[in-house]
Design an enzyme around this catalytic site. Structure first.
Site, PDB file in Angstrom:
ATOM      1  N   TYR A  26       0.842  -1.199   0.000  1.00  0.00           N
ATOM      2  CA  TYR A  26       0.000   0.000   0.000  1.00  0.00           C
ATOM      3  C   TYR A  26       0.882   1.257   0.000  1.00  0.00           C
ATOM      4  O   TYR A  26       0.656   2.187  -0.767  1.00  0.00           O
ATOM      5  CB  TYR A  26      -0.955   0.006   1.201  1.00  0.00           C
ATOM      6  CG  TYR A  26      -1.671   1.330   1.324  1.00  0.00           C
ATOM      7  CD1 TYR A  26      -2.560   1.764   0.330  1.00  0.00           C
ATOM      8  CD2 TYR A  26      -1.406   2.192   2.386  1.00  0.00           C
ATOM      9  CE1 TYR A  26      -3.180   3.000   0.406  1.00  0.00           C
ATOM     10  CE2 TYR A  26      -2.025   3.429   2.473  1.00  0.00           C
ATOM     11  CZ  TYR A  26      -2.906   3.825   1.480  1.00  0.00           C
ATOM     12  OH  TYR A  26      -3.511   5.066   1.545  1.00  0.00           O
ATOM     13  N   THR A  80       0.396  11.294   4.812  1.00  0.00           N
ATOM     14  CA  THR A  80       0.260   9.913   4.327  1.00  0.00           C
ATOM     15  C   THR A  80      -0.821   9.245   5.171  1.00  0.00           C
ATOM     16  O   THR A  80      -0.892   9.444   6.390  1.00  0.00           O
ATOM     17  CB  THR A  80       1.585   9.116   4.457  1.00  0.00           C
ATOM     18  OG1 THR A  80       2.103   9.264   5.779  1.00  0.00           O
ATOM     19  CG2 THR A  80       2.626   9.597   3.451  1.00  0.00           C
ATOM     20  N   SER A 108      -2.800  13.683   7.426  1.00  0.00           N
ATOM     21  CA  SER A 108      -3.783  13.242   6.435  1.00  0.00           C
ATOM     22  C   SER A 108      -5.190  13.204   7.030  1.00  0.00           C
ATOM     23  O   SER A 108      -5.364  12.838   8.192  1.00  0.00           O
ATOM     24  CB  SER A 108      -3.406  11.829   5.965  1.00  0.00           C
ATOM     25  OG  SER A 108      -4.467  11.253   5.238  1.00  0.00           O
ATOM     26  N   TYR A 142      -9.550  16.338   2.340  1.00  0.00           N
ATOM     27  CA  TYR A 142     -10.268  15.886   1.149  1.00  0.00           C
ATOM     28  C   TYR A 142     -11.665  16.468   1.258  1.00  0.00           C
ATOM     29  O   TYR A 142     -12.227  16.531   2.360  1.00  0.00           O
ATOM     30  CB  TYR A 142     -10.364  14.358   1.124  1.00  0.00           C
ATOM     31  CG  TYR A 142      -9.093  13.676   0.684  1.00  0.00           C
ATOM     32  CD1 TYR A 142      -8.690  13.710  -0.648  1.00  0.00           C
ATOM     33  CD2 TYR A 142      -8.300  12.984   1.585  1.00  0.00           C
ATOM     34  CE1 TYR A 142      -7.522  13.072  -1.060  1.00  0.00           C
ATOM     35  CE2 TYR A 142      -7.132  12.345   1.189  1.00  0.00           C
ATOM     36  CZ  TYR A 142      -6.752  12.404  -0.148  1.00  0.00           C
ATOM     37  OH  TYR A 142      -5.601  11.788  -0.554  1.00  0.00           O
ATOM     38  N   THR A 168      -6.131  18.515  -0.994  1.00  0.00           N
ATOM     39  CA  THR A 168      -5.638  17.624  -2.049  1.00  0.00           C
ATOM     40  C   THR A 168      -6.650  17.618  -3.181  1.00  0.00           C
ATOM     41  O   THR A 168      -7.824  17.299  -2.983  1.00  0.00           O
ATOM     42  CB  THR A 168      -5.424  16.201  -1.497  1.00  0.00           C
ATOM     43  OG1 THR A 168      -4.412  16.270  -0.493  1.00  0.00           O
ATOM     44  CG2 THR A 168      -4.963  15.239  -2.588  1.00  0.00           C
ATOM     45  N   HIS A 291       1.136  13.237  -5.897  1.00  0.00           N
ATOM     46  CA  HIS A 291       0.604  12.256  -4.948  1.00  0.00           C
ATOM     47  C   HIS A 291       1.545  11.040  -4.868  1.00  0.00           C
ATOM     48  O   HIS A 291       1.105   9.895  -4.812  1.00  0.00           O
ATOM     49  CB  HIS A 291      -0.799  11.828  -5.386  1.00  0.00           C
ATOM     50  CG  HIS A 291      -1.726  11.479  -4.266  1.00  0.00           C
ATOM     51  ND1 HIS A 291      -2.911  12.122  -4.045  1.00  0.00           N
ATOM     52  CD2 HIS A 291      -1.659  10.523  -3.309  1.00  0.00           C
ATOM     53  CE1 HIS A 291      -3.539  11.576  -3.008  1.00  0.00           C
ATOM     54  NE2 HIS A 291      -2.792  10.592  -2.538  1.00  0.00           N
ATOM     55  N   ASP A 323       6.603  18.027  -3.183  1.00  0.00           N
ATOM     56  CA  ASP A 323       6.862  16.685  -2.636  1.00  0.00           C
ATOM     57  C   ASP A 323       7.030  15.714  -3.794  1.00  0.00           C
ATOM     58  O   ASP A 323       6.741  16.035  -4.953  1.00  0.00           O
ATOM     59  CB  ASP A 323       5.817  16.228  -1.607  1.00  0.00           C
ATOM     60  CG  ASP A 323       4.465  15.822  -2.198  1.00  0.00           C
ATOM     61  OD1 ASP A 323       4.334  15.696  -3.435  1.00  0.00           O
ATOM     62  OD2 ASP A 323       3.529  15.604  -1.403  1.00  0.00           O
ATOM     63  N   GLY A 325       9.739  12.162  -4.394  1.00  0.00           N
ATOM     64  CA  GLY A 325      11.076  11.739  -4.798  1.00  0.00           C
ATOM     65  C   GLY A 325      12.223  12.322  -4.006  1.00  0.00           C
ATOM     66  O   GLY A 325      13.388  12.026  -4.296  1.00  0.00           O
ATOM     67  N   GLY A 346       6.977  11.877   2.118  1.00  0.00           N
ATOM     68  CA  GLY A 346       5.928  10.944   2.526  1.00  0.00           C
ATOM     69  C   GLY A 346       6.497   9.599   2.920  1.00  0.00           C
ATOM     70  O   GLY A 346       6.683   9.293   4.106  1.00  0.00           O
TER      71      GLY A 346
HETATM   72  C1  HOC Z   1     -10.210   5.478   2.646  1.00  0.00           C
HETATM   73  C2  HOC Z   1      -9.587   6.085   1.479  1.00  0.00           C
HETATM   74  O1  HOC Z   1      -3.567   9.509  -0.130  1.00  0.00           O
HETATM   75  C3  HOC Z   1      -3.370   7.277  -0.950  1.00  0.00           C
HETATM   76  C4  HOC Z   1      -4.029   8.208   0.014  1.00  0.00           C
HETATM   77  C5  HOC Z   1      -5.491   8.174  -0.154  1.00  0.00           C
HETATM   78  C6  HOC Z   1      -6.082   7.142   0.735  1.00  0.00           C
HETATM   79  C7  HOC Z   1      -7.489   6.850   0.438  1.00  0.00           C
HETATM   80  C8  HOC Z   1      -8.120   6.227   1.630  1.00  0.00           C
HETATM   81  O2  HOC Z   1      -3.549   6.070  -0.817  1.00  0.00           O
HETATM   82  O3  HOC Z   1      -2.674   7.726  -1.839  1.00  0.00           O
END
Ligand code: HOC
Length: 402
Positions: A26, A80, A108, A142, A168, A291, A323, A325, A346
């Protein structure tokens, strides 16, 4: 073999060995072919530094200000999501390390610790007044379909002392991260999206999966093995569809500005055109970001997008950050030489968190800080204001070979 970390790359190496695949994938994934993810780092290697010599660099001072707030360094922490996947202390550990280092942390919206508990953890750290700067916390927002919920979140973060809203804007839908689809990414059941917990309900992965079922009308069997066979999208992507407003546009930025006194920073700008619109909408800051390569694959590396954004807003009183790299002190120097006011990190913070909680985040910040100070000294810069456009050039091919 785990390494005794002496660079951010070592922390990443260790995280790859120790973290479980669900969380590791993830965090480390980019969207699709991950071109942009790779390019964010590679683009820094295409820039070359032009050092100045004999400039008395016996003392190097990295203090700066961000929207008027003094911080010890232009090295900051990007938002993050779900940091408790890396370490049980999660966002609290990151906040403490940020406060200790007097650096800026962006929390976040999708944190596994609430906005209130995170900043409270940062405030537990006594401020040392013998060194410059103060801790600084910004909140990443968000915009939800439910505007009342969005507004109530803004009120909560205003109340507890976040000093800016970082909106964002590159996530009307979630980018497609293949590993999360394959792994059937899940947030362990004892963790939740803490900012959206109410007395009645918790936003847990089980609830997210259930919502997804409601949205798509697909009869998803929650047992992972069976889910693996039928699902084409990650549960997070489906959650974003259910909650996040894809109709978001510049008028909404003006709306947010009209309901809060907090300055707005637009995160996710990659073009001159959008930089100009961000200024028109009242933004006080622009975070040049893709992102972490997790949204639209194939977009420019952020360090390559930075110059056009800076040119577009020159003289308009807006701070521009970057942001994506940033892994070495010389990367920080290159970004600042091009004109960024600060850089945000991040993944390396997550690798630090996975390594050793708060101490690991402190280590990540410290390793980069020391590398940056050395890079400044070797380039002939004693203070941030000494770093300028003449310290960096594009291209590596000697003119004689062209
Ligand atoms: C529940 C939704 O910035 C990413 C995060 C966004 C997360 C979404 C979570 O995974 O890039």
């Amino acid at each position: 073999q785990r390494l005794v970390p002496i660079s951010l790359a070592d922390l990443e190496h260790n995280a790859h060995i120790t973290m479980d695949l669900n969380a590791l994938d993830y965090y480390r994934s980019g969207a699709n072919d991950m071109q942009t993810l790779r390019d964010n780092q590679e683009a820094f290697t295409r820039l070359r530094l032009r050092p100045r010599i004999l400039r008395d660099v016996s003392k190097v001072d990295t203090q700066t200000t961000l929207l008027g707030h003094p911080v010890a360094s232009p090295i900051c922490i990007s938002p993050t999501a779900m940091q408790r996947l890396a370490n049980d202390e999660g966002e609290k550990a990151t906040a403490r390390a940020a406060a200790k280092a007097k650096k800026c942390m962006i929390l976040s919206s999708w944190s596994t610790t609430s906005a209130e508990d995170t900043i409270a953890a940062g405030k537990e750290i006594p401020v040392q007044h013998d060194t410059p700067g103060l801790p600084l916390f910004w909140f990443q927002l968000y915009v939800y379909k439910d505007r009342a919920m969005t507004e109530s979140l803004i009120r909560r973060v205003e109340k507890v002392g976040y000093k800016a809203l970082v909106i964002t804007v590159d996530t009307p839908f979630l980018g497609r991260r293949l590993a999360d689809v394959r792994n059937v990414f899940t947030l362990p059941s004892h963790m939740s999206m803490a900012n959206f917990e109410t007395k009645e309900s918790k936003v847990t992965m089980a609830n997210i999966l259930k919502q997804e079922e409601d949205i798509s009308n697909i009869n998803i069997n929650e047992k992972a093995a069976e889910v693996k066979v039928v699902r084409q999208e990650s549960s997070l992507a489906a959650y974003v569809v259910s909650q996040i407003d894809p109709s978001l546009n510049w008028k909404d930025i003006e709306w947010i500005q009209s309901i809060t006194k907090l300055p707005i920073i637009v995160k996710g700008v990659l073009t001159a055109e959008d930089a100009e619109l961000a200024v028109k909408s009242g933004a006080k800051g622009i975070l040049v970001s893709n992102h972490g390569g997790r949204q639209l694959d194939g977009v420019l590396a952020t360090i390559d997008a930075l110059p056009e954004v800076l040119d577009a807003v020159k003289g308009k009183g807006v701070e521009v950050y970057l942001d994506g790299g940033v892994r070495k002190g010389t990367d920080v120097l290159k970004a600042l030489a091009l004109g960024a006011r600060a850089v945000f990190l991040g993944r390396p913070i997550l690798w630090g968190l996975a390594h050793d909680g708060e101490a690991g985040v402190s280590l990540a910040l410290d390793l980069l800080q020391k590398e940056f100070e050395l890079a400044m000294a070797l380039a002939g810069c004693c203070k941030i204001a000494d770093i300028n456009r003449a310290h960096v050039q594009h291209g590596t091919t000697p003119t004689s070979r062209l």
